[in-house]
Design a protein around this motif. Structure first.
Motif, PDB file in Angstrom:
ATOM      1  N   ARG A  15       0.837  -1.189   0.000  1.00  0.00           N
ATOM      2  CA  ARG A  15       0.000   0.000   0.000  1.00  0.00           C
ATOM      3  C   ARG A  15       0.878   1.247   0.000  1.00  0.00           C
ATOM      4  N   PRO A  16       0.689   2.161  -0.972  1.00  0.00           N
ATOM      5  CA  PRO A  16       1.525   3.361  -1.025  1.00  0.00           C
ATOM      6  C   PRO A  16       1.341   4.246   0.197  1.00  0.00           C
ATOM      7  N   GLU A  17       2.415   4.891   0.581  1.00  0.00           N
ATOM      8  CA  GLU A  17       2.368   5.911   1.619  1.00  0.00           C
ATOM      9  C   GLU A  17       2.756   7.231   0.973  1.00  0.00           C
ATOM     10  N   GLY A  18       1.795   8.118   0.823  1.00  0.00           N
ATOM     11  CA  GLY A  18       2.051   9.359   0.119  1.00  0.00           C
ATOM     12  C   GLY A  18       2.052   9.142  -1.389  1.00  0.00           C
ATOM     13  N   VAL A  19       2.845   9.931  -2.097  1.00  0.00           N
ATOM     14  CA  VAL A  19       2.947   9.785  -3.549  1.00  0.00           C
ATOM     15  C   VAL A  19       3.487   8.393  -3.855  1.00  0.00           C
ATOM     16  N   PRO A  20       2.842   7.627  -4.741  1.00  0.00           N
ATOM     17  CA  PRO A  20       3.310   6.270  -5.020  1.00  0.00           C
ATOM     18  C   PRO A  20       4.757   6.248  -5.505  1.00  0.00           C
ATOM     19  N   ALA A  21       5.437   5.144  -5.203  1.00  0.00           N
ATOM     20  CA  ALA A  21       6.810   4.903  -5.642  1.00  0.00           C
ATOM     21  C   ALA A  21       6.828   3.622  -6.461  1.00  0.00           C
ATOM     22  N   ASN A 247      -3.184  11.173  -2.581  1.00  0.00           N
ATOM     23  CA  ASN A 247      -1.893  10.674  -2.119  1.00  0.00           C
ATOM     24  C   ASN A 247      -1.782  10.610  -0.597  1.00  0.00           C
ATOM     25  N   GLU A 248      -2.855  11.040   0.083  1.00  0.00           N
ATOM     26  CA  GLU A 248      -2.911  10.987   1.547  1.00  0.00           C
ATOM     27  C   GLU A 248      -1.763  11.770   2.197  1.00  0.00           C
ATOM     28  N   VAL A 249      -1.565  12.991   1.685  1.00  0.00           N
ATOM     29  CA  VAL A 249      -0.564  13.887   2.260  1.00  0.00           C
ATOM     30  C   VAL A 249      -1.187  15.270   2.410  1.00  0.00           C
ATOM     31  N   GLY A 250      -0.658  16.057   3.328  1.00  0.00           N
ATOM     32  CA  GLY A 250      -1.049  17.465   3.397  1.00  0.00           C
ATOM     33  C   GLY A 250      -2.318  17.777   4.136  1.00  0.00           C
TER      34      GLY A 250
END
Length: 331
Positions: A15-21, A247-250
């Protein structure tokens, strides 16, 4: 054609954390699944990369089920039916071949002179998004100022051109000088503002001296706040994309109630599935605009299935220019 015994596909690794990598994804080799009753096997040719996929990775997309680690990443593609060679649009996912219900396919046809890949962009869901937001919600008239964020992406590039064709003066918000140049030279925006410039709000004020009559939002909270400060009385605002939420940030985006009251602005939350009734009209009108050159296309094209994870991460980080597409197989 002789079919391989196996194929490659891309699944969610974590599961991505923030912007996917790119490390959030994994390439697997699996056997081909033969079609059953009512199904066909298709070969993926051009795969569309779309922001909605980020929502599926956290179970928050309204139109698709959650994607769990080990699951195939979803995606729409232009494909060919293996048995007949027919060109179709199919929900293949990120893989080389897909077994899909025959009833779910639709022909991949475009007006003469229009590239087939336009079905994934200006003549697909991004184009329908742009068409619905402009014609149904922003409703620009001659002399209006319409601002579009993410102005050179798959939605923004089309929306800006449609607003200009309706007689509006269009202003782009984009990330970096090169995107600003493309916005003006390729898509015909009257002005472009670089959101990375520390003085971008001053540049926006200069570009919109009479205020903003319509705003299509697909950027971060700081951009939304800066544009809302420039709203004209009676403005229309469409919230089409919230990348920080995706992205679940901010943190959460908050609307300034007092400002909206003073300007008597109307704010629309946009989900493209609510506007499917416009698709026949959209296909006819935008197809004609693309065919006669009044609406220009721009694609962010990547080669090979292995390029999909990095290209998707590039999209979700706002680094794409144009509609993001991965060419999985040669035509």
């Amino acid at each position: 054609m002789t079919l391989p015994a196996t194929q490659r596909r891309i699944v969610l690794a974590r599961r991505p954390e923030g912007v996917p990598a790119p490390a959030d994804f994994r390439v697997e080799t699996v056997g081909l699944v033969p079609p059953g009753p009512g199904e066909v096997l298709v070969r993926t040719v051009d795969l569309s990369l779309d922001p909605y996929v980020r929502g599926t990775l956290t179970g928050r997309d309204l139109g698709h089920p959650p994607v769990l680690p080990g699951d195939l990443v979803p995606g729409r593609a232009i494909a060919r039916v293996v048995d007949t060679g027919e060109w179709v649009v199919a929900e293949t996912g990120w893989q080389e071949y897909a077994t899909v219900p025959a009833a779910s396919l639709r022909p991949a046809t475009t007006p003469p002179g229009v590239p087939r890949t336009a079905i994934l962009g200006a003549l697909g869901s991004p184009g329908l998004t742009a068409y619905a937001t402009v014609t149904r919600l922003l409703r620009p008239t001659v002399g209006d100022t319409v601002v579009v964020s993410s102005a050179t992406g798959g939605v923004g590039g089309v929306a800006g051109q449609l607003a200009a064709l309706a007689g509006a003066r269009t202003v782009a918000i984009a990330g970096g000088p090169e995107k600003c140049r493309i916005a003006v030279e390729r898509f015909g925006y009257a002005a472009a503002v670089d959101r990375h410039d520390p003085s971008w709000t001053e540049a926006l004020a200069a570009a919109c001296p009479d205020g903003v009559d319509g705003y299509l939002h697909m950027a971060g909270r700081a951009v939304l706040d800066g544009v809302l400060d420039r709203l004209a009385v009676g403005a229309r605002v469409v919230l089409c994309g919230l990348p920080e939420h995706a992205n679940e940030v901010g943190g959460q985006t908050v609307l300034p109630a007092g400002l909206l009251m003073r300007t008597r602005a109307v704010v629309h939350g946009f989900v493209v599935y609510d506007h499917e009734d416009l698709r026949p009209q959209f296909t006819r009108r935008v197809g004609a605009l693309v065919a006669d050159g009044r609406l220009r296309l721009l694609e962010d094209l990547h080669e090979g299935l292995d390029a999909a994870p990095a290209a998707f991460c590039r999209l979700m980080a706002g680094r794409n220019v144009g509609k993001a597409i991965v060419r999985v197989a040669p035509e």
